[in-house]
Design a protein around this motif. Sequence first.
Motif, mmCIF file in Angstrom:
data_model
loop_
_atom_site.group_PDB
_atom_site.id
_atom_site.type_symbol
_atom_site.label_atom_id
_atom_site.label_comp_id
_atom_site.label_asym_id
_atom_site.label_seq_id
_atom_site.Cartn_x
_atom_site.Cartn_y
_atom_site.Cartn_z
ATOM 1 N N ASP A 158 52.521 32.647 23.671
ATOM 2 C CA ASP A 158 51.507 32.461 22.627
ATOM 3 C C ASP A 158 50.487 33.598 22.724
ATOM 4 N N ALA A 159 50.526 34.504 21.765
ATOM 5 C CA ALA A 159 49.674 35.708 21.806
ATOM 6 C C ALA A 159 48.199 35.349 21.765
ATOM 7 N N MET A 160 47.832 34.359 20.957
ATOM 8 C CA MET A 160 46.421 33.990 20.832
ATOM 9 C C MET A 160 45.898 33.391 22.138
ATOM 10 N N LYS A 161 46.718 32.530 22.749
ATOM 11 C CA LYS A 161 46.304 31.916 24.020
ATOM 12 C C LYS A 161 46.168 32.981 25.106
ATOM 13 N N ALA A 162 47.125 33.908 25.149
ATOM 14 C CA ALA A 162 47.072 34.981 26.144
ATOM 15 C C ALA A 162 45.814 35.821 25.965
ATOM 16 N N LEU A 163 45.424 36.052 24.719
ATOM 17 C CA LEU A 163 44.227 36.843 24.414
ATOM 18 C C LEU A 163 42.969 36.102 24.880
ATOM 19 N N ASN A 164 42.952 34.793 24.637
ATOM 20 C CA ASN A 164 41.792 33.991 25.044
ATOM 21 C C ASN A 164 41.668 33.893 26.564
ATOM 22 N N ASP A 165 42.809 34.005 27.250
ATOM 23 C CA ASP A 165 42.810 33.861 28.714
ATOM 24 C C ASP A 165 42.360 35.124 29.444
ATOM 25 N N ILE A 166 42.268 36.248 28.753
ATOM 26 C CA ILE A 166 41.966 37.525 29.424
ATOM 27 C C ILE A 166 40.656 37.450 30.197
ATOM 28 N N ARG A 167 39.641 36.857 29.597
ATOM 29 C CA ARG A 167 38.339 36.816 30.291
ATOM 30 C C ARG A 167 38.403 35.906 31.512
ATOM 31 N N TYR A 168 39.208 34.845 31.423
ATOM 32 C CA TYR A 168 39.347 33.960 32.584
ATOM 33 C C TYR A 168 40.176 34.627 33.680
ATOM 34 N N GLN A 169 41.158 35.433 33.300
ATOM 35 C CA GLN A 169 41.923 36.197 34.287
ATOM 36 C C GLN A 169 40.993 37.123 35.057
ATOM 37 N N ARG A 170 40.108 37.786 34.319
ATOM 38 C CA ARG A 170 39.150 38.694 34.963
ATOM 39 C C ARG A 170 38.252 37.922 35.923
ATOM 40 N N GLN A 171 37.764 36.754 35.493
ATOM 41 C CA GLN A 171 36.880 35.957 36.338
ATOM 42 C C GLN A 171 37.593 35.476 37.599
ATOM 43 N N VAL A 172 38.866 35.095 37.470
ATOM 44 C CA VAL A 172 39.637 34.643 38.627
ATOM 45 C C VAL A 172 39.752 35.762 39.658
ATOM 46 N N VAL A 173 40.175 36.946 39.225
ATOM 47 C CA VAL A 173 40.366 38.059 40.157
ATOM 48 C C VAL A 173 39.028 38.491 40.755
ATOM 49 N N GLU A 174 37.976 38.453 39.956
ATOM 50 C CA GLU A 174 36.646 38.810 40.455
ATOM 51 C C GLU A 174 36.230 37.866 41.585
ATOM 52 N N LEU A 175 36.458 36.572 41.385
ATOM 53 C CA LEU A 175 36.115 35.590 42.420
ATOM 54 C C LEU A 175 36.992 35.758 43.655
ATOM 55 N N LEU A 176 38.276 36.048 43.453
ATOM 56 C CA LEU A 176 39.195 36.236 44.583
ATOM 57 C C LEU A 176 38.772 37.419 45.448
ATOM 58 N N ILE A 177 38.285 38.472 44.800
ATOM 59 C CA ILE A 177 37.833 39.652 45.560
ATOM 60 C C ILE A 177 36.545 39.332 46.314
ATOM 61 N N LYS A 178 35.572 38.765 45.601
ATOM 62 C CA LYS A 178 34.258 38.519 46.200
ATOM 63 C C LYS A 178 34.318 37.471 47.304
ATOM 64 N N LYS A 179 35.165 36.448 47.111
ATOM 65 C CA LYS A 179 35.173 35.311 48.044
ATOM 66 C C LYS A 179 36.477 35.216 48.863
ATOM 67 N N GLU A 180 37.160 36.341 49.028
ATOM 68 C CA GLU A 180 38.441 36.278 49.734
ATOM 69 C C GLU A 180 38.321 35.724 51.143
ATOM 70 N N ASP A 181 37.150 35.947 51.783
ATOM 71 C CA ASP A 181 36.990 35.495 53.154
ATOM 72 C C ASP A 181 36.865 33.977 53.275
ATOM 73 N N VAL A 182 36.491 33.290 52.196
ATOM 74 C CA VAL A 182 36.366 31.829 52.254
ATOM 75 C C VAL A 182 37.486 31.118 51.480
ATOM 76 N N LEU A 183 38.206 31.862 50.639
ATOM 77 C CA LEU A 183 39.243 31.252 49.820
ATOM 78 C C LEU A 183 40.605 31.203 50.523
ATOM 79 N N PHE A 184 40.858 32.165 51.385
ATOM 80 C CA PHE A 184 42.183 32.239 52.036
ATOM 81 C C PHE A 184 42.109 31.767 53.489
#
Length: 334
Positions: free
Chosen positions: A308-334
């Motif tokens: 679904d192209a529209m859903k994938a487009l809407n998810d882009i900002r959440y993908q960015r937020q997920v990776v941003e959190l994974l980088i910043k909080k890697e020491d407590v998430l893993f």
Amino acid sequence: MPSREAYEGQKGDKSLVQKGKREANQEEILAAALGMRMGPQKPPATLWQPLKLFAYSQLTSLVRRATLKENAAGPKYDKVHNFKVHTFRGPHWCEHCANFMWGLVAQGVKCADCGINVHKQCSAAVPNDCKPNLKHVRKVYSCDLTTLVKAHNTTRPMVVDMCIREIESRGLKSEGLYRISGFSDSVEEVKMAFDKDGEKTDISVDAYEDINIITGALKLYLRDLPVPIISYDAYPRFIEAAKIDEPEKRLEALREAIALLAPSHSETLQYLMVHLKRVALHEEHNLMNVENLAIIFGPTLMQAPDMDAMKALNDIRYQRQVVELLIKKEDVLF
């Protein structure tokens, strides 16, 4: 005293007797494998030869099956078999049920990664314990991540380890790291080298002076994975976690989402996040902060399971937020 000729003759007679006994013993073993009774009248030679071929095939199959059962007591594997319809040459027995595979063509299925042979109807009952063999895994790029690490007996793909080591040794202060693309022909050359030479691939500064070629090769590897690092089944949980407003609950939801990943995916994701945090620490030189890195790696590590192209487009900002959190909080998430 017997002559030398007589002695040699006696020695030869003994050898023939011993050879005859060995062959008789082998024939009894083979007959047992076939479920035959060996009476005083042996089968004619014209019949015995094809029977031997059948027996050897069955014995090989049964030994392999016994070995698989013995290994099942060890560590549990989480990789499903990559079964494909196969036409077998000569007689074959199913390595799951030990029954004969009938037919001349497409008698059963064969795992393209470990080589196990089973009936089509048995394939659904075979445990997810595939142990890939290097002789079956002939490429690095576009190969399932779990398949690759199990075939090479590593915790992470060698491409990820080698590229990150090279980038951290000479590229952390390179301006626009991961944002600037390397020359596409050179990136493709690195890909082909990994597929051909594996761990022996030379990606040193002598071979590729431009560090952007190495970052390009790493990003291409991650994009080419049949199942992304953040797998399709776990993807919705990561997106849901990114939508949570309360920081503690969001981190807890991310931990739960990470727990859904296969061990090889989780290990690779953690290693990559630790690396990207090091890249961000050199922002003064490379001009790449956590937000910039998350924009680049969001779509690379996460792909919507549907088209679904529209859903994938809407998810882009959440993908960015997920990776941003994974980088910043890697020491407590893993």
